[in-house]
Design a protein around this motif. Structure first.
Motif, PDB file in Angstrom:
ATOM      1  N   SER A   1       5.686   6.529  -0.600  1.00  0.00           N
ATOM      2  CA  SER A   1       5.039   7.705  -1.185  1.00  0.00           C
ATOM      3  C   SER A   1       5.626   7.936  -2.568  1.00  0.00           C
ATOM      4  O   SER A   1       6.840   7.852  -2.768  1.00  0.00           O
ATOM      5  N   ARG A   2       4.754   8.242  -3.514  1.00  0.00           N
ATOM      6  CA  ARG A   2       5.228   8.505  -4.870  1.00  0.00           C
ATOM      7  C   ARG A   2       5.852   9.902  -4.922  1.00  0.00           C
ATOM      8  O   ARG A   2       5.210  10.889  -4.579  1.00  0.00           O
TER       9      ARG A   2
ATOM     10  N   PRO B   1       0.817  -1.222   0.000  1.00  0.00           N
ATOM     11  CA  PRO B   1       0.000   0.000   0.000  1.00  0.00           C
ATOM     12  C   PRO B   1       0.844   1.262   0.000  1.00  0.00           C
ATOM     13  O   PRO B   1       1.855   1.362   0.699  1.00  0.00           O
ATOM     14  N   GLY B   2       0.420   2.233  -0.817  1.00  0.00           N
ATOM     15  CA  GLY B   2       1.140   3.493  -0.938  1.00  0.00           C
ATOM     16  C   GLY B   2       0.366   4.653  -0.346  1.00  0.00           C
ATOM     17  O   GLY B   2      -0.825   4.553  -0.025  1.00  0.00           O
ATOM     18  N   ASP B   3       1.053   5.754  -0.226  1.00  0.00           N
ATOM     19  CA  ASP B   3       0.504   6.996   0.317  1.00  0.00           C
ATOM     20  C   ASP B   3      -0.498   7.591  -0.685  1.00  0.00           C
ATOM     21  O   ASP B   3      -0.132   7.847  -1.832  1.00  0.00           O
ATOM     22  N   PRO B   4      -1.744   7.828  -0.290  1.00  0.00           N
ATOM     23  CA  PRO B   4      -2.704   8.411  -1.235  1.00  0.00           C
ATOM     24  C   PRO B   4      -2.405   9.868  -1.573  1.00  0.00           C
ATOM     25  O   PRO B   4      -2.822  10.355  -2.629  1.00  0.00           O
ATOM     26  N   GLU B   5      -1.656  10.561  -0.712  1.00  0.00           N
ATOM     27  CA  GLU B   5      -1.290  11.940  -1.006  1.00  0.00           C
ATOM     28  C   GLU B   5      -0.081  11.970  -1.939  1.00  0.00           C
ATOM     29  O   GLU B   5       0.733  11.053  -1.963  1.00  0.00           O
ATOM     30  N   THR B   6       0.024  13.040  -2.684  1.00  0.00           N
ATOM     31  CA  THR B   6       1.170  13.223  -3.566  1.00  0.00           C
ATOM     32  C   THR B   6       1.872  14.526  -3.209  1.00  0.00           C
ATOM     33  O   THR B   6       1.362  15.338  -2.445  1.00  0.00           O
TER      34      THR B   6
ATOM     35  N   ALA C   1       0.639   3.215   5.017  1.00  0.00           N
ATOM     36  CA  ALA C   1       1.312   3.086   3.728  1.00  0.00           C
ATOM     37  C   ALA C   1       2.802   2.883   3.939  1.00  0.00           C
ATOM     38  O   ALA C   1       3.371   3.350   4.928  1.00  0.00           O
TER      39      ALA C   1
ATOM     40  N   VAL D   1       2.872   9.798   7.382  1.00  0.00           N
ATOM     41  CA  VAL D   1       2.278   8.873   6.417  1.00  0.00           C
ATOM     42  C   VAL D   1       1.901   7.599   7.159  1.00  0.00           C
ATOM     43  O   VAL D   1       2.778   6.865   7.624  1.00  0.00           O
TER      44      VAL D   1
END
Length: 522
Positions: free
Chosen positions: A36-37, A18-23, A33, A30
């Motif tokens: 983070s992208r 699972p990744g960070d939904p925020e960019t 997740a 965080v």
């Protein structure tokens, strides 16, 4: 013009976890997740300063392409190749014995996971590629000084046979980075650089500690399952048995790694749990150093000057402590503590076996008896008392005549004449005891020397050597870096014409910044 490489990317970390939904790069907590992208931040004028031909070949990269401006742009983070999926990972850690909470990749950005021509997985990671959500108040950059040290040491350790992350390239950014080198209120601009680090996995103890500290057992279990499947595919079984085998192997790999550190005289300098690899690889080359005059209490890290938590002689104990913190973090996914305790015992057993093996090899013995451990400890005590160079002494030890042992061939291993005089008689007696032990050992003389020369390097990356390369690099001269890379690629071989790289630390380097003590500032 060489064509850009066509690399096979298999970015399992970002596609499976699972990744960070925020960019965006803004700093934030965080939760829920593991990454983070975030893309590397372009630099002004990327220029390839050095690269590892060995690592490039493993990845299937054309040497011609590595020399192009396009390669410098990719390996500085200015452009991405097809298949790259840049990200920063999320982890916590214990720093100098205290829980620090969320840390994460503050200046490291993963480009993706490459499958080399043989099908082996390698993650490419740029260090110094700009800010991420985990940069806190920092700028995400790195200076040439520390980047060159990491580049050289990663490759030097590999050729020494020490489990380690690797380095593909060192790229100058054409920009200045302001750093307060010794945190003394005197910041100054320094040339910036980016290192491309390479490893099968950059997962750290801290990746497991952070979700455990937040009570996020589901995320913790997801990461454990992923790590076993991707990074330990040889392990069989299910349930508690599989988990126990996995943790036990992590403990054993860590023991083997640290035993190699002790064998070659390497001091990591910052053994925080966020700097401990789940694969048992040496990771995060900051204020590291090599023992010159033997001193188990020495640490190269100015931050650790007072308490010396991460001093040379305490590294095995710190590794065990760190594994105990990992065990505590993993306990929610285990049914009980028995398997975790068994894993920690496996560390003790593995380190003990590795230490005995190192003792036999460094002394040129067919096997290590209990009394040989005492013989080795007695030698260490004398090396410390006499201010004797560890690397040079052990290298010369292979050349003594057991029928007439003497210190005649050890002159260049002593740093101080008065200290030598204080231990000369005792060292002479030790050599006679050692010679008698060798005479009673079944290992033939020629095999003894070969065994010792394969365990005791002729060349190591002494801090003063790295600093000389840095001084020249700041002036645009990479010749010393290239020479060191070549010499350290064969650390156990005599290399005629390169004797200068095997000399003990010169007097001018005893107290010079970068040669004796270093900081985490980079």
């Amino acid at each position: 013009m060489p064509t850009p490489p066509s690399l096979r990317f298999d970015n399992a970390f970002v596609t499976s976890l699972p990744g960070d939904p925020e960019t965006g790069r803004h700093v934030r907590a965080v939760e829920g997740a593991l990454w983070s992208r975030v893309a590397p931040e372009p630099v002004a004028a990327p220029r390839m300063l050095a690269w590892s031909a060995d690592m490039a070949a493993r990845l299937g990269l054309d040497p011609g392409w590595m020399r192009t401006e396009a390669a410098a742009e990719v390996l500085a983070g200015n452009r991405l190749l097809e298949g790259m999926a840049p990200f920063a990972s999320n982890y916590g850690g214990h720093q100098f014995g205290h829980w620090a909470g969320q840390l994460g990749d503050g200046r490291a950005i993963g480009l993706g996971e490459v499958l080399d021509p043989g099908g082996r997985r390698w993650e490419l990671q740029l260090k110094g590629a700009g800010p991420t959500p985990y940069s806190r108040s920092a700028d995400g950059r790195a200076v040439l000084r520390s980047s060159l040290r990491e580049f050289l040491c990663s490759e030097a350790m590999h050729h020494l046979g020490v489990p380690t992350t690797r380095a593909l390239s060192l790229v100058g950014t054409g920009e200045q980075v302001v750093r307060d080198m010794f945190y003394d209120g005197h910041p100054a601009p320094e040339p910036g650089a980016v290192v491309c680090r390479v490893a099968p996995s950059f997962i750290r103890f801290g990746h497991f500690e952070l979700p455990a500290s937040r009570g996020d057992v589901d995320l913790l279990r997801t990461l454990v399952d992923f790590c076993i499947a991707r990074d330990f595919p040889h392990l069989q079984g299910t349930g508690e048995s599989l988990l126990g085998d996995w943790f036990g192997e992590v403990c054993e790999r860590t023991a083997v790694m640290v035993a190699h550190w002790m064998r070659v005289g390497f001091v990591h300098g910052v053994m925080n749990t966020d700097n401990m690899s789940i694969l048992g690889l040496t990771i995060d080359y900051g204020p590291y150093g090599w023992i010159d005059d033997f001193d188990p209490d020495w640490t190269p890290n100015t931050t650790d000057r007072q308490h010396r938590r991460y001093r040379f002689g305490q590294q095995p104990q710190v590794a065990y402590w760190n594994l105990s913190r990992l065990a505590g973090a993993l306990s929610p996914v285990f049914d009980g503590h028995e398997a975790l305790q068994a894993g920690l015992r496996r560390f003790v057993d593995a380190y003990g076996a590795a230490d005995r093996g190192n003792t036999a090899a460094k002394l040129g013995l067919s096997a290590c008896r209990d009394e040989d451990l005492d013989l080795m400890q007695a030698l260490r005590d004398l090396l410390k008392a006499g201010e004797v160079d560890m690397t040079l002494f052990f290298r010369h030890l292979a050349d003594i005549d057991p029928d007439a042992p003497s210190l005649d061939g050890f002159d260049d291993a002593f740093y101080d004449a008065s200290r030598r005089a204080s231990v000369e008689a005792a060292l002479g007696e030790w050599l006679r005891t050692y010679a008698a032990r060798v005479a009673g050992d079944p290992l033939p003389a020629e095999h003894r020397k070969a065994l010792m020369d394969a365990a005791n390097p002729q060349y190591v990356l002494r801090n003063y050597l790295a600093q000389e390369a840095i001084d020249l690099a700041h002036g645009g001269d990479m010749s010393r870096t290239e020479a060191l890379l070549a010499v350290l690629g064969h650390p156990y071989d005599l290399q005629p014409g390169r004797e200068a790289f095997a000399r003990r630390r010169p007097d001018w380097a005893r107290d010079r910044a970068g040669c004796s003590m270093l900081s985490c500032s980079s």
